[in-house]
Design a protein around this motif. Structure first.
Motif, PDB file in Angstrom:
ATOM      1  N   ILE A 289       0.834  -1.199   0.000  1.00  0.00           N
ATOM      2  CA  ILE A 289       0.000   0.000   0.000  1.00  0.00           C
ATOM      3  C   ILE A 289       0.869   1.249   0.000  1.00  0.00           C
ATOM      4  O   ILE A 289       0.609   2.207  -0.748  1.00  0.00           O
ATOM      5  CB  ILE A 289      -0.955   0.010   1.215  1.00  0.00           C
ATOM      6  N   LEU A 290       1.925   1.266   0.795  1.00  0.00           N
ATOM      7  CA  LEU A 290       2.793   2.445   0.854  1.00  0.00           C
ATOM      8  C   LEU A 290       3.572   2.634  -0.453  1.00  0.00           C
ATOM      9  O   LEU A 290       3.801   3.770  -0.882  1.00  0.00           O
ATOM     10  CB  LEU A 290       3.750   2.344   2.041  1.00  0.00           C
ATOM     11  N   ILE A 291       3.953   1.546  -1.104  1.00  0.00           N
ATOM     12  CA  ILE A 291       4.631   1.659  -2.390  1.00  0.00           C
ATOM     13  C   ILE A 291       3.673   2.182  -3.453  1.00  0.00           C
ATOM     14  O   ILE A 291       4.023   3.058  -4.251  1.00  0.00           O
ATOM     15  CB  ILE A 291       5.235   0.301  -2.804  1.00  0.00           C
ATOM     16  N   LYS A 292       2.440   1.665  -3.463  1.00  0.00           N
ATOM     17  CA  LYS A 292       1.455   2.103  -4.455  1.00  0.00           C
ATOM     18  C   LYS A 292       1.069   3.563  -4.269  1.00  0.00           C
ATOM     19  O   LYS A 292       0.633   4.208  -5.223  1.00  0.00           O
ATOM     20  CB  LYS A 292       0.203   1.237  -4.383  1.00  0.00           C
ATOM     21  N   SER A 293       1.217   4.096  -3.061  1.00  0.00           N
ATOM     22  CA  SER A 293       0.865   5.498  -2.839  1.00  0.00           C
ATOM     23  C   SER A 293       1.785   6.428  -3.624  1.00  0.00           C
ATOM     24  O   SER A 293       1.396   7.531  -3.974  1.00  0.00           O
ATOM     25  CB  SER A 293       0.921   5.841  -1.349  1.00  0.00           C
ATOM     26  N   GLY A 294       3.015   5.994  -3.884  1.00  0.00           N
ATOM     27  CA  GLY A 294       3.959   6.790  -4.655  1.00  0.00           C
ATOM     28  C   GLY A 294       4.715   7.822  -3.850  1.00  0.00           C
ATOM     29  O   GLY A 294       5.636   8.458  -4.354  1.00  0.00           O
ATOM     30  N   ILE A 295       4.377   8.004  -2.601  1.00  0.00           N
ATOM     31  CA  ILE A 295       5.029   9.016  -1.769  1.00  0.00           C
ATOM     32  C   ILE A 295       6.310   8.472  -1.150  1.00  0.00           C
ATOM     33  O   ILE A 295       7.292   9.193  -1.012  1.00  0.00           O
ATOM     34  CB  ILE A 295       4.065   9.498  -0.664  1.00  0.00           C
ATOM     35  N   PHE A 296       6.313   7.201  -0.825  1.00  0.00           N
ATOM     36  CA  PHE A 296       7.435   6.630  -0.078  1.00  0.00           C
ATOM     37  C   PHE A 296       8.373   5.810  -0.961  1.00  0.00           C
ATOM     38  O   PHE A 296       9.077   4.945  -0.479  1.00  0.00           O
ATOM     39  CB  PHE A 296       6.909   5.780   1.079  1.00  0.00           C
ATOM     40  N   ASN A 297       8.386   6.064  -2.247  1.00  0.00           N
ATOM     41  CA  ASN A 297       9.296   5.379  -3.159  1.00  0.00           C
ATOM     42  C   ASN A 297      10.615   6.115  -3.224  1.00  0.00           C
ATOM     43  O   ASN A 297      10.658   7.344  -3.227  1.00  0.00           O
ATOM     44  CB  ASN A 297       8.720   5.313  -4.566  1.00  0.00           C
ATOM     45  N   LEU A 298      11.697   5.359  -3.311  1.00  0.00           N
ATOM     46  CA  LEU A 298      12.999   5.961  -3.559  1.00  0.00           C
ATOM     47  C   LEU A 298      13.154   6.145  -5.068  1.00  0.00           C
ATOM     48  O   LEU A 298      12.643   5.349  -5.840  1.00  0.00           O
ATOM     49  CB  LEU A 298      14.119   5.053  -3.038  1.00  0.00           C
ATOM     50  N   PRO A 299      13.847   7.173  -5.494  1.00  0.00           N
ATOM     51  CA  PRO A 299      14.040   7.355  -6.930  1.00  0.00           C
ATOM     52  C   PRO A 299      14.912   6.237  -7.492  1.00  0.00           C
ATOM     53  O   PRO A 299      15.811   5.731  -6.816  1.00  0.00           O
ATOM     54  CB  PRO A 299      14.735   8.708  -7.039  1.00  0.00           C
ATOM     55  N   GLY A 300      14.655   5.875  -8.739  1.00  0.00           N
ATOM     56  CA  GLY A 300      15.427   4.825  -9.383  1.00  0.00           C
ATOM     57  C   GLY A 300      16.770   5.346  -9.872  1.00  0.00           C
ATOM     58  O   GLY A 300      17.095   6.538  -9.773  1.00  0.00           O
ATOM     59  N   LYS A 301      17.550   4.445 -10.438  1.00  0.00           N
ATOM     60  CA  LYS A 301      18.880   4.803 -10.911  1.00  0.00           C
ATOM     61  C   LYS A 301      18.802   5.804 -12.060  1.00  0.00           C
ATOM     62  O   LYS A 301      19.606   6.733 -12.139  1.00  0.00           O
ATOM     63  CB  LYS A 301      19.605   3.539 -11.360  1.00  0.00           C
ATOM     64  N   LYS A 302      17.822   5.659 -12.938  1.00  0.00           N
ATOM     65  CA  LYS A 302      17.666   6.581 -14.068  1.00  0.00           C
ATOM     66  C   LYS A 302      17.367   7.994 -13.585  1.00  0.00           C
ATOM     67  O   LYS A 302      17.867   8.964 -14.136  1.00  0.00           O
ATOM     68  CB  LYS A 302      16.572   6.105 -15.008  1.00  0.00           C
ATOM     69  N   ASP A 303      16.530   8.115 -12.557  1.00  0.00           N
ATOM     70  CA  ASP A 303      16.197   9.440 -12.029  1.00  0.00           C
ATOM     71  C   ASP A 303      17.402  10.110 -11.383  1.00  0.00           C
ATOM     72  O   ASP A 303      17.561  11.320 -11.452  1.00  0.00           O
ATOM     73  CB  ASP A 303      15.057   9.354 -11.012  1.00  0.00           C
ATOM     74  N   LEU A 304      18.250   9.324 -10.736  1.00  0.00           N
ATOM     75  CA  LEU A 304      19.427   9.896 -10.089  1.00  0.00           C
ATOM     76  C   LEU A 304      20.470  10.354 -11.103  1.00  0.00           C
ATOM     77  O   LEU A 304      21.131  11.371 -10.916  1.00  0.00           O
ATOM     78  CB  LEU A 304      20.054   8.879  -9.126  1.00  0.00           C
ATOM     79  N   THR A 305      20.630   9.605 -12.185  1.00  0.00           N
ATOM     80  CA  THR A 305      21.640   9.969 -13.178  1.00  0.00           C
ATOM     81  C   THR A 305      21.132  10.992 -14.185  1.00  0.00           C
ATOM     82  O   THR A 305      21.924  11.645 -14.856  1.00  0.00           O
ATOM     83  CB  THR A 305      22.130   8.718 -13.930  1.00  0.00           C
ATOM     84  N   LYS A 306      19.836  11.148 -14.306  1.00  0.00           N
ATOM     85  CA  LYS A 306      19.251  12.058 -15.297  1.00  0.00           C
ATOM     86  C   LYS A 306      19.574  13.516 -14.976  1.00  0.00           C
ATOM     87  O   LYS A 306      19.878  14.301 -15.859  1.00  0.00           O
ATOM     88  CB  LYS A 306      17.740  11.844 -15.356  1.00  0.00           C
ATOM     89  N   ASN A 307      19.543  13.904 -13.726  1.00  0.00           N
ATOM     90  CA  ASN A 307      19.734  15.300 -13.324  1.00  0.00           C
ATOM     91  C   ASN A 307      21.113  15.496 -12.703  1.00  0.00           C
ATOM     92  O   ASN A 307      21.236  15.893 -11.562  1.00  0.00           O
ATOM     93  CB  ASN A 307      18.646  15.718 -12.328  1.00  0.00           C
ATOM     94  N   LYS A 308      22.149  15.261 -13.484  1.00  0.00           N
ATOM     95  CA  LYS A 308      23.508  15.387 -12.940  1.00  0.00           C
ATOM     96  C   LYS A 308      23.894  16.831 -12.665  1.00  0.00           C
ATOM     97  O   LYS A 308      24.634  17.110 -11.744  1.00  0.00           O
ATOM     98  CB  LYS A 308      24.518  14.765 -13.904  1.00  0.00           C
ATOM     99  N   GLY A 309      23.401  17.781 -13.452  1.00  0.00           N
ATOM    100  CA  GLY A 309      23.812  19.168 -13.297  1.00  0.00           C
ATOM    101  C   GLY A 309      23.134  19.892 -12.153  1.00  0.00           C
ATOM    102  O   GLY A 309      23.598  20.916 -11.694  1.00  0.00           O
ATOM    103  N   THR A 310      22.033  19.370 -11.662  1.00  0.00           N
ATOM    104  CA  THR A 310      21.302  20.043 -10.594  1.00  0.00           C
ATOM    105  C   THR A 310      21.785  19.584  -9.237  1.00  0.00           C
ATOM    106  O   THR A 310      22.459  18.568  -9.106  1.00  0.00           O
ATOM    107  CB  THR A 310      19.787  19.786 -10.722  1.00  0.00           C
TER     108      THR A 310
END
Length: 116
Positions: free
Chosen positions: A75-96
């Motif tokens: 239930i907490l995963i499906k809520s979308g609030i308590f998910n950790l960002p994936g590897k793609k999300d972490l590498t996508k914004n390298k300049g910020t």
């Protein structure tokens, strides 16, 4: 927005909404209330005790403990609030300027008693 300051109360609200949707169609009542089930899950995440130990603390069966913890996690995963960002999300914004989460997952050898 920092969710960590009010995470348990937000988790509880999400779980109460999910439980009310689930119980709308009927079904058997759970032996322990939603607050205790959330506390049981948080204890499992903190200590990683076995399900049998946690079940003994709450006076429920081993399978009931597993079922409750899995349900709350899903239930907490499906809520979308308590998910950790994936590897793609972490590498996508390298300049910020992003916050980075580091997890220490090193293995340590088990100390065993030496036989004579």
């Amino acid at each position: 927005m920092n969710y960590l300051s009010f995470a348990p109360s937000l988790m509880l609200e999400i779980l109460k909404i999910a439980e009310s949707k689930q119980k709308y169609y009927g079904g058997r009542k759970n032996k322990i209330v939603i607050e205790e089930r959330l506390l049981m899950t948080l204890e499992y995440w903190k200590d990683y005790s076995s399900y049998r130990v946690i079940a003994k603390r709450y006076n429920i069966s081993h399978t009931s403990c597993i079922r409750n913890i899995f349900w709350i996690e899903n239930i907490l995963i499906k809520s979308g609030i308590f998910n950790l960002p994936g590897k793609k999300d972490l590498t996508k914004n390298k300049g910020t300027n992003n916050n980075l989460l580091a997890i220490d997952a090193t293995e340590t050898p088990i100390e065993r008693i030496k036989k004579n």
